[in-house]
Structures are given as C-alpha cells and as structure tokens.
Design a protein around this motif. Sequence first.
Motif, PDB file in Angstrom:
ATOM      1  N   VAL A  26       0.819  -1.078   0.135  1.00 40.97           N
ATOM      2  CA  VAL A  26       0.072   0.027  -0.189  1.00 40.97           C
ATOM      3  C   VAL A  26       0.895   1.096   0.003  1.00 40.97           C
ATOM      4  O   VAL A  26       0.734   2.024  -0.898  1.00 40.97           O
ATOM      5  CB  VAL A  26      -0.932  -0.134   1.200  1.00 40.97           C
ATOM      6  N   LYS A  27       1.849   1.273   1.005  1.00 40.55           N
ATOM      7  CA  LYS A  27       2.571   2.478   0.904  1.00 40.55           C
ATOM      8  C   LYS A  27       3.538   2.645  -0.293  1.00 40.55           C
ATOM      9  O   LYS A  27       3.540   3.788  -0.632  1.00 40.55           O
ATOM     10  CB  LYS A  27       3.516   2.449   2.299  1.00 40.55           C
ATOM     11  N   GLU A  28       4.067   1.822  -0.800  1.00 41.25           N
ATOM     12  CA  GLU A  28       4.871   1.947  -2.263  1.00 41.25           C
ATOM     13  C   GLU A  28       3.890   2.368  -3.371  1.00 41.25           C
ATOM     14  O   GLU A  28       4.326   3.150  -4.138  1.00 41.25           O
ATOM     15  CB  GLU A  28       5.548   0.583  -2.538  1.00 41.25           C
ATOM     16  N   SER A  29       2.885   1.649  -3.408  1.00 45.83           N
ATOM     17  CA  SER A  29       1.825   2.060  -4.665  1.00 45.83           C
ATOM     18  C   SER A  29       1.294   3.446  -4.439  1.00 45.83           C
ATOM     19  O   SER A  29       1.313   3.977  -5.458  1.00 45.83           O
ATOM     20  CB  SER A  29       0.802   0.948  -4.310  1.00 45.83           C
ATOM     21  N   ARG A  30       1.155   3.784  -3.236  1.00 40.65           N
ATOM     22  CA  ARG A  30       0.416   5.266  -3.126  1.00 40.65           C
ATOM     23  C   ARG A  30       1.743   6.306  -3.735  1.00 40.65           C
ATOM     24  O   ARG A  30       1.214   7.425  -4.007  1.00 40.65           O
ATOM     25  CB  ARG A  30       0.501   5.792  -1.634  1.00 40.65           C
ATOM     26  N   LYS A  64       1.531  -0.429 -15.301  1.00 40.70           N
ATOM     27  CA  LYS A  64       2.850  -0.082 -14.966  1.00 40.70           C
ATOM     28  C   LYS A  64       2.814  -0.641 -13.558  1.00 40.70           C
ATOM     29  O   LYS A  64       3.870  -1.382 -13.309  1.00 40.70           O
ATOM     30  CB  LYS A  64       3.089   1.381 -14.945  1.00 40.70           C
ATOM     31  N   HIS A  65       2.019  -0.314 -12.806  1.00 35.00           N
ATOM     32  CA  HIS A  65       1.905  -0.753 -11.252  1.00 35.00           C
ATOM     33  C   HIS A  65       2.230  -2.164 -11.535  1.00 35.00           C
ATOM     34  O   HIS A  65       2.745  -2.603 -10.253  1.00 35.00           O
ATOM     35  CB  HIS A  65       0.595  -0.260 -10.892  1.00 35.00           C
ATOM     36  N   MET A  66       1.461  -3.084 -12.086  1.00 36.92           N
ATOM     37  CA  MET A  66       1.657  -4.533 -12.024  1.00 36.92           C
ATOM     38  C   MET A  66       3.321  -4.987 -12.404  1.00 36.92           C
ATOM     39  O   MET A  66       3.103  -6.236 -12.245  1.00 36.92           O
ATOM     40  CB  MET A  66       0.406  -5.188 -12.954  1.00 36.92           C
ATOM     41  N   LYS A  67       3.850  -4.319 -12.834  1.00 38.07           N
ATOM     42  CA  LYS A  67       5.075  -4.502 -13.287  1.00 38.07           C
ATOM     43  C   LYS A  67       6.310  -4.062 -12.443  1.00 38.07           C
ATOM     44  O   LYS A  67       7.466  -4.305 -12.538  1.00 38.07           O
ATOM     45  CB  LYS A  67       5.581  -4.008 -14.622  1.00 38.07           C
ATOM     46  N   THR A  68       5.678  -3.398 -11.048  1.00 40.89           N
ATOM     47  CA  THR A  68       6.658  -2.692 -10.306  1.00 40.89           C
ATOM     48  C   THR A  68       7.069  -4.044  -9.406  1.00 40.89           C
ATOM     49  O   THR A  68       6.614  -4.909  -9.226  1.00 40.89           O
ATOM     50  CB  THR A  68       6.320  -1.841  -9.401  1.00 40.89           C
ATOM     51  N   HIS A  70       7.697  -3.877  -5.983  1.00 40.83           N
ATOM     52  CA  HIS A  70       6.940  -3.996  -4.926  1.00 40.83           C
ATOM     53  C   HIS A  70       5.630  -4.866  -4.971  1.00 40.83           C
ATOM     54  O   HIS A  70       5.067  -5.574  -4.136  1.00 40.83           O
ATOM     55  CB  HIS A  70       6.507  -2.604  -4.066  1.00 40.83           C
ATOM     56  N   PHE A  71       4.995  -4.435  -6.110  1.00 40.58           N
ATOM     57  CA  PHE A  71       3.690  -5.296  -6.483  1.00 40.58           C
ATOM     58  C   PHE A  71       3.909  -6.777  -6.777  1.00 40.58           C
ATOM     59  O   PHE A  71       3.490  -7.674  -6.313  1.00 40.58           O
ATOM     60  CB  PHE A  71       3.074  -4.865  -7.984  1.00 40.58           C
ATOM     61  N   VAL A  72       5.093  -7.108  -7.626  1.00 42.85           N
ATOM     62  CA  VAL A  72       5.483  -8.572  -7.803  1.00 42.85           C
ATOM     63  C   VAL A  72       5.949  -9.218  -6.834  1.00 42.85           C
ATOM     64  O   VAL A  72       5.395 -10.397  -6.174  1.00 42.85           O
ATOM     65  CB  VAL A  72       6.439  -8.749  -8.922  1.00 42.85           C
ATOM     66  N   ASP A  73       6.799  -8.484  -5.920  1.00 41.04           N
ATOM     67  CA  ASP A  73       7.280  -9.245  -4.650  1.00 41.04           C
ATOM     68  C   ASP A  73       6.249  -9.577  -3.411  1.00 41.04           C
ATOM     69  O   ASP A  73       5.745 -10.591  -2.958  1.00 41.04           O
ATOM     70  CB  ASP A  73       8.223  -8.468  -3.896  1.00 41.04           C
ATOM     71  N   SER A  74       5.348  -8.383  -3.467  1.00 37.46           N
ATOM     72  CA  SER A  74       4.256  -8.656  -2.260  1.00 37.46           C
ATOM     73  C   SER A  74       3.079  -9.526  -2.714  1.00 37.46           C
ATOM     74  O   SER A  74       2.648 -10.256  -2.045  1.00 37.46           O
ATOM     75  CB  SER A  74       3.485  -7.238  -2.332  1.00 37.46           C
ATOM     76  N   MET A  75       2.846  -9.445  -3.881  1.00 41.06           N
ATOM     77  CA  MET A  75       1.702 -10.550  -4.450  1.00 41.06           C
ATOM     78  C   MET A  75       2.205 -12.064  -4.253  1.00 41.06           C
ATOM     79  O   MET A  75       1.397 -12.983  -3.939  1.00 41.06           O
ATOM     80  CB  MET A  75       1.279 -10.352  -5.923  1.00 41.06           C
ATOM     81  N   ALA A  76       3.321 -12.371  -4.474  1.00 41.92           N
ATOM     82  CA  ALA A  76       3.859 -13.656  -4.342  1.00 41.92           C
ATOM     83  C   ALA A  76       3.963 -13.905  -2.845  1.00 41.92           C
ATOM     84  O   ALA A  76       3.626 -15.181  -2.547  1.00 41.92           O
ATOM     85  CB  ALA A  76       5.565 -13.658  -5.066  1.00 41.92           C
ATOM     86  N   LYS A  77       4.202 -13.044  -2.020  1.00 44.93           N
ATOM     87  CA  LYS A  77       4.393 -13.320  -0.465  1.00 44.93           C
ATOM     88  C   LYS A  77       2.649 -13.317  -0.083  1.00 44.93           C
ATOM     89  O   LYS A  77       2.636 -14.456   0.843  1.00 44.93           O
ATOM     90  CB  LYS A  77       4.937 -12.090   0.323  1.00 44.93           C
ATOM     91  N   LEU A  78       1.922 -12.504  -0.549  1.00 42.13           N
ATOM     92  CA  LEU A  78       0.696 -12.677  -0.009  1.00 42.13           C
ATOM     93  C   LEU A  78      -0.225 -13.923  -0.469  1.00 42.13           C
ATOM     94  O   LEU A  78      -1.093 -14.318   0.444  1.00 42.13           O
ATOM     95  CB  LEU A  78      -0.366 -11.302  -0.460  1.00 42.13           C
TER      96      LEU A  78
END
Lengths: 95, 95
Positions: A26-30, A64-68, A70-78
């Motif tokens: 959330v913080k990185e995406s904002r 673009k967001h879905m290639k960052t 922070h998105f890729v790493d977080s989704m794998a962990k979540l």
Amino acid sequence: MIKVIAKGYIKLGEVDKFKEIASVLVKESRKEEENISYGLYQDANNEQILTFIEEWKDQSALDKHMKTSHFVDSMAKLSKFQEKDMDINIYNSCI
Amino acid sequence: MIKVIAKGYIKLGEVDKFKEIASVLVKESRKEEENISYGLYQDANNEQILTFIEEWKDQSALDKHMKTSHFVDSMAKLSKFQEKDMDINIYNSCI
C-alpha cells in the motif's frame, strides 16, 4: 480514471501476516505518480476478507503498477496467506 | 468511515434498464447528509457486472440509507434485472 477491487480470502490465523506484507504494498503503491488512491479494507462481518480498493489514472498506469517490484514481490508473498485466488475487478465509472 | 461494495450480475439485455433505475438511486443517495460518495461502476471486461461503490460516515448512516424510500423502491426494481443476488461487503479501513 479506473477503480480496482481486489478481494482476498485469507486463511484463518494468517490475517496479521497478510496485513503486514500488504502495508508495504500500500505504502509503495501510493508513491506511484499515476496512483490516485490505494487502501486495504477489512470486511466488517468477516475478518478473513481483506480487499484492496484502488484508483488509477488509466489502464496504462495500472499496467505499469503490475510490473513494479513492490507489486510482484508482495503478491508472491501474499499468495501464501490466501485460501484461494483473489476476486479482481477493474471498473470504469458509469454514474 | 465505511465503504460498501455491492456487486450486481445483470441479465443479458437488461444492462441499460438497470443503469436507468440505478441513476435515480445514485443521485438521491448523494443528497443524504451522511453520504460521502456513491457511484455506479461497470466492469471493464464484463458489461454485465455493475457495482455500486459507496462511502458512508458510519454504520448508522448506512442503516438510515437502507430505510429511505429511494433505496427500498430502487432495490425492488433493480432485482428484476439481476441474474442473482448482489455480492455485498461492508468494509472498515485497515491501511
């Protein structure tokens, strides 16, 4: 402007771990330039439902967001803390 | 503040009729004193998914809304155009 509703079904006992990882996302995406809003919400009647509600300038901003990282790493962990895949809808404003 | 996501699955060929009734509900609901925002959104990949995304001051404001004539009347009319019951979630802000 587009809205994203990404509804997650979290495993019992894993809600706090999900929130911890999600807070980084959330913080990185904002911080992304074309993000309008990004938040995590918890269902008032079912603590195992945690949903990202997001607003983006347009589809290109979301792509673009879905290639960052922070998105890729977080989704794998979540994904480890979820009972099943998220229900994801992308919306255009209608009324 | 609470958020409501009310996801509707509209019958094929009934999307325009749903939007027509929904527009009255949206306009009247925005006039309610404790409403923060109220909109109808269409899924970018499935025109038969139409979702109300709402923000209310608190649960009491939402309870009042659900007793208004514009809510009760519109929901009765809208139900005819839907394939099944809406998926409704009420959310508290988490992050």
